[in-house]
Every structure is written in C-alpha cells, then in structure tokens.
Design a protein around this motif. Structure first.
Motif, PDB file in Angstrom:
ATOM      1  N   GLN A   1       0.823  -1.212   0.000  1.00  0.00           N
ATOM      2  CA  GLN A   1       0.000   0.000   0.000  1.00  0.00           C
ATOM      3  C   GLN A   1       0.858   1.262   0.000  1.00  0.00           C
ATOM      4  N   MET A   2       1.944   1.245   0.735  1.00  0.00           N
ATOM      5  CA  MET A   2       2.843   2.398   0.742  1.00  0.00           C
ATOM      6  C   MET A   2       3.484   2.597  -0.632  1.00  0.00           C
TER       7      MET A   2
ATOM      8  N   ARG B   1       2.353  14.761 -10.557  1.00  0.00           N
ATOM      9  CA  ARG B   1       1.418  15.845 -10.316  1.00  0.00           C
ATOM     10  C   ARG B   1       0.022  15.394 -10.759  1.00  0.00           C
ATOM     11  N   VAL B   2      -0.872  15.266  -9.784  1.00  0.00           N
ATOM     12  CA  VAL B   2      -2.212  14.757 -10.044  1.00  0.00           C
ATOM     13  C   VAL B   2      -3.238  15.746  -9.499  1.00  0.00           C
ATOM     14  N   ASP B   3      -4.494  15.456  -9.756  1.00  0.00           N
ATOM     15  CA  ASP B   3      -5.558  16.330  -9.261  1.00  0.00           C
ATOM     16  C   ASP B   3      -5.774  16.110  -7.764  1.00  0.00           C
ATOM     17  N   THR B   4      -6.663  16.908  -7.167  1.00  0.00           N
ATOM     18  CA  THR B   4      -6.855  16.881  -5.711  1.00  0.00           C
ATOM     19  C   THR B   4      -7.432  15.554  -5.237  1.00  0.00           C
ATOM     20  N   PHE B   5      -8.400  15.023  -5.966  1.00  0.00           N
ATOM     21  CA  PHE B   5      -9.021  13.756  -5.566  1.00  0.00           C
ATOM     22  C   PHE B   5      -8.005  12.622  -5.541  1.00  0.00           C
ATOM     23  N   THR B   6      -7.203  12.504  -6.562  1.00  0.00           N
ATOM     24  CA  THR B   6      -6.173  11.469  -6.610  1.00  0.00           C
ATOM     25  C   THR B   6      -5.112  11.692  -5.541  1.00  0.00           C
ATOM     26  N   LEU B   7      -4.772  12.951  -5.298  1.00  0.00           N
ATOM     27  CA  LEU B   7      -3.765  13.270  -4.285  1.00  0.00           C
ATOM     28  C   LEU B   7      -4.228  12.855  -2.891  1.00  0.00           C
ATOM     29  N   VAL B   8      -5.465  13.184  -2.541  1.00  0.00           N
ATOM     30  CA  VAL B   8      -5.984  12.855  -1.210  1.00  0.00           C
ATOM     31  C   VAL B   8      -6.120  11.341  -1.027  1.00  0.00           C
ATOM     32  N   SER B   9      -6.637  10.656  -2.028  1.00  0.00           N
ATOM     33  CA  SER B   9      -6.807   9.200  -1.912  1.00  0.00           C
ATOM     34  C   SER B   9      -5.469   8.481  -1.794  1.00  0.00           C
ATOM     35  N   ALA B  10      -4.458   8.938  -2.541  1.00  0.00           N
ATOM     36  CA  ALA B  10      -3.144   8.302  -2.457  1.00  0.00           C
ATOM     37  C   ALA B  10      -2.483   8.561  -1.105  1.00  0.00           C
ATOM     38  N   PHE B  11      -2.641   9.768  -0.579  1.00  0.00           N
ATOM     39  CA  PHE B  11      -2.079  10.066   0.746  1.00  0.00           C
ATOM     40  C   PHE B  11      -2.793   9.262   1.829  1.00  0.00           C
ATOM     41  N   PHE B  12      -4.091   9.093   1.689  1.00  0.00           N
ATOM     42  CA  PHE B  12      -4.853   8.279   2.644  1.00  0.00           C
ATOM     43  C   PHE B  12      -4.390   6.828   2.605  1.00  0.00           C
ATOM     44  N   LEU B  13      -4.174   6.294   1.408  1.00  0.00           N
ATOM     45  CA  LEU B  13      -3.698   4.913   1.283  1.00  0.00           C
ATOM     46  C   LEU B  13      -2.296   4.762   1.871  1.00  0.00           C
TER      47      LEU B  13
ATOM     48  N   SER C   1      -1.037   6.454   4.338  1.00  0.00           N
ATOM     49  CA  SER C   1      -1.173   6.489   5.801  1.00  0.00           C
ATOM     50  C   SER C   1      -1.684   5.159   6.344  1.00  0.00           C
ATOM     51  N   VAL C   2      -2.675   4.580   5.667  1.00  0.00           N
ATOM     52  CA  VAL C   2      -3.193   3.281   6.096  1.00  0.00           C
ATOM     53  C   VAL C   2      -2.123   2.200   5.954  1.00  0.00           C
ATOM     54  N   GLY C   3      -1.292   2.303   4.907  1.00  0.00           N
ATOM     55  CA  GLY C   3      -0.190   1.352   4.751  1.00  0.00           C
ATOM     56  C   GLY C   3       0.801   1.432   5.904  1.00  0.00           C
ATOM     57  N   CYS C   4       1.118   2.633   6.356  1.00  0.00           N
ATOM     58  CA  CYS C   4       2.006   2.786   7.518  1.00  0.00           C
ATOM     59  C   CYS C   4       1.379   2.161   8.768  1.00  0.00           C
ATOM     60  N   LEU C   5       0.059   2.338   8.942  1.00  0.00           N
ATOM     61  CA  LEU C   5      -0.624   1.744  10.083  1.00  0.00           C
ATOM     62  C   LEU C   5      -0.603   0.219  10.010  1.00  0.00           C
ATOM     63  N   ASN C   6      -0.784  -0.339   8.828  1.00  0.00           N
ATOM     64  CA  ASN C   6      -0.732  -1.798   8.680  1.00  0.00           C
ATOM     65  C   ASN C   6       0.658  -2.347   8.960  1.00  0.00           C
TER      66      ASN C   6
END
Length: 280
Positions: free
Chosen positions: A132-133, A143-155, A157-162
C-alpha cells in the motif's frame, strides 16, 4: 467489560475497513486519471501535428515541442513510448488495488495461499502495508488532481498503520481479526458433554488372575476346588451372615470369587474435604 480479544477484533477490523475504503478510492481516482491522460495525449498529438504542418520550416517551434517534459494536463512524460508506460502504470496500480481488496476480504483464500502467500492468512499485515505504501508513493510522485492526491495520501497512511500492526501482532494479526476464527473460538469455549459423567474407575478383578484372552472360560482346577470349599463353608456357618456370605471376606480372594460369578467391583476415588490439610 469485553475481553482483550474483543478489542483486538474490533480494532483490527476497523483498520481493515479503512484499508478497503482507501483502496477503492485509489482505484476510482486512477481510473479518472487514466481517462484524463488518454484525452491529454490525444490533444497533444493533434496540437503537435497541427504545429508541424503550420511551421514545417520553423525549427524553433519544433524544438519547443520537444522540450516539453510532460504533456499538458496529464502525467504522461514527453519521451519515446511515454504514453504506453503511463497507461501501463495506471493499469498495474488498478490491478494491484483489486488484488489487495480481495486479500482484505479474504476471498478466495486458497488463491492467495497458493499464488500470493504473503497476502494469505498465514502472514501478517506487514507485507500488505508495504504494498500500500508503494502504491501511494507511485501515485504521489506525479502531479495529479486533488481527488487522486488525497486518496493516495490516505492509502499511504493506512499502509504505515498496517506495517505498525504487522510489527506488533506479527503473523497472528489476520487470525485475530478473522470472523471464522472468532466463531471457532466461541464454539471451543462451550462444554463438549451434557450431564454428569461417572469418572470412577472400574476394576475388573477377574483380569488379575486370568492370563488368557477369555477371562471367564475354563478357570483353573485349583480355583474350582477353592470355590467348592467356599460353598460348603457358606452352608456350614451361620454365625455371621454379613461377613461370611462369600466365605472369603472382602480381600483379594473375595474379589476373585465375585468376579468369577460375574460381579464387577468399583472403588471410589479417594478425596479429602476442602478444609482438611494436604498430605505431606
């Protein structure tokens, strides 16, 4: 008050839900990015062809088109086979998110056990978090749009938690959050028998003096003569019927005689009251 295992189950499944949500967001955002990249490549090719026709002898405009690093409004690099690798990258990311979602759901389990063991039930959450990381870093590196940027950063973060949960629980993380293992544990906690159980040992006295396979077939002659003597003594004495009912008392000979007649003797288990001191 819930047991600690229940808190582990709830917490790990909450992280699983977040992981599935993040993967679905990355899946949808990469589809949107892929569509935008294809449209941008088509526009770039059309603009470049028009520029070449309008300025066939203009070396400056042709050099300017070649000096552009990325095609306008896309993540596609302006280099040989750039659109091919950009589209392949998006397709691979989409395929990886689908596989990870299936791994989080746990279906089909035999497929992961055989072909992707690191994503199966025998491994923890560390490998899942690392993948996931990597996906999040691959998306965030462009360089991507805002939606892709937020979803990738969220993924990411979840990868670090896993990864952190994988280091804590190691290979037991997936078994602690599994619904089937929870049900199996609940079933194993129930009693396996109903009603009282007789735990008193049954002593077969006939087996103590019978050496052959059929213990009640053809007893030795000495025992028959002794039994005959016992019967005569029963008829000849009437002084103590309680004691002399068998003629041999309550010792080993009496047990043998009772076993020959078909009676089985059981001895109670020795026990002491709770207030009695332990033997030393």
């Amino acid at each position: 008050m819930l047991p600690p295992r229940a808190y582990y189950f709830i917490g790990l499944n909450a992280v699983r839900v977040l992981s599935i949500v993040a993967l679905l967001l990355v899946f949808s955002s990469n589809i949107v990015t892929l569509v935008n990249d294809v449209k941008a490549v088509n526009r770039f090719l059309e603009a470049g062809e028009a520029s070449r026709i309008a300025a066939a002898n203009n070396v400056t405009m042709t050099a300017a088109l070649k000096s552009i690093d990325y095609m306008s409004g896309s993540t596609v690099p302006n280099q040989p086979a750039g659109p091919f690798w950009a589209v392949l990258n998006r397709l691979l990311i989409i395929a990886q998110t689908v596989i990870l979602v299936m791994s989080e759901i746990g279906f089909p389990s035999q497929f992961f056990t055989k072909y992707f063991p690191v994503l199966g039930r025998e491994f923890g959450l560390g490998a899942l978090g690392v993948i996931q990381m990597l996906i999040g870093a691959a998306v965030l590196s462009h360089r991507v749009d805002t939606f892709t940027l937020v979803s990738a950063f969220f993924l990411f973060s979840v990868g670090c938690l896993n990864v952190l949960l994988g280091l804590i629980f190691r290979d037991g993380a997936k078994s602690k959050r599994s619904v089937t293992s929870w049900r199996d544990h609940a079933k194993s906690a129930l009693p396996t028998h109903i009603g009282p159980v007789d735990v008193r040992p049954v002593v077969n006295a006939g087996a103590q003096y019978m050496g052959h396979k059929a213990p009640f077939d053809s007893p030795p002659p000495s025992f028959l003569s002794q039994l005959h003597h016992t019967g005569s003594s029963i008829h000849s004495t009437e002084k103590s019927p309680e004691k002399n009912s068998s003629g041999l008392g309550f010792g080993r000979q009496g047990e043998k005689a009772a076993a020959f007649q078909g009676y089985l003797l059981s001895k109670p288990i020795e026990s002491l009251p709770k207030y009695a001191p332990a033997r030393q």
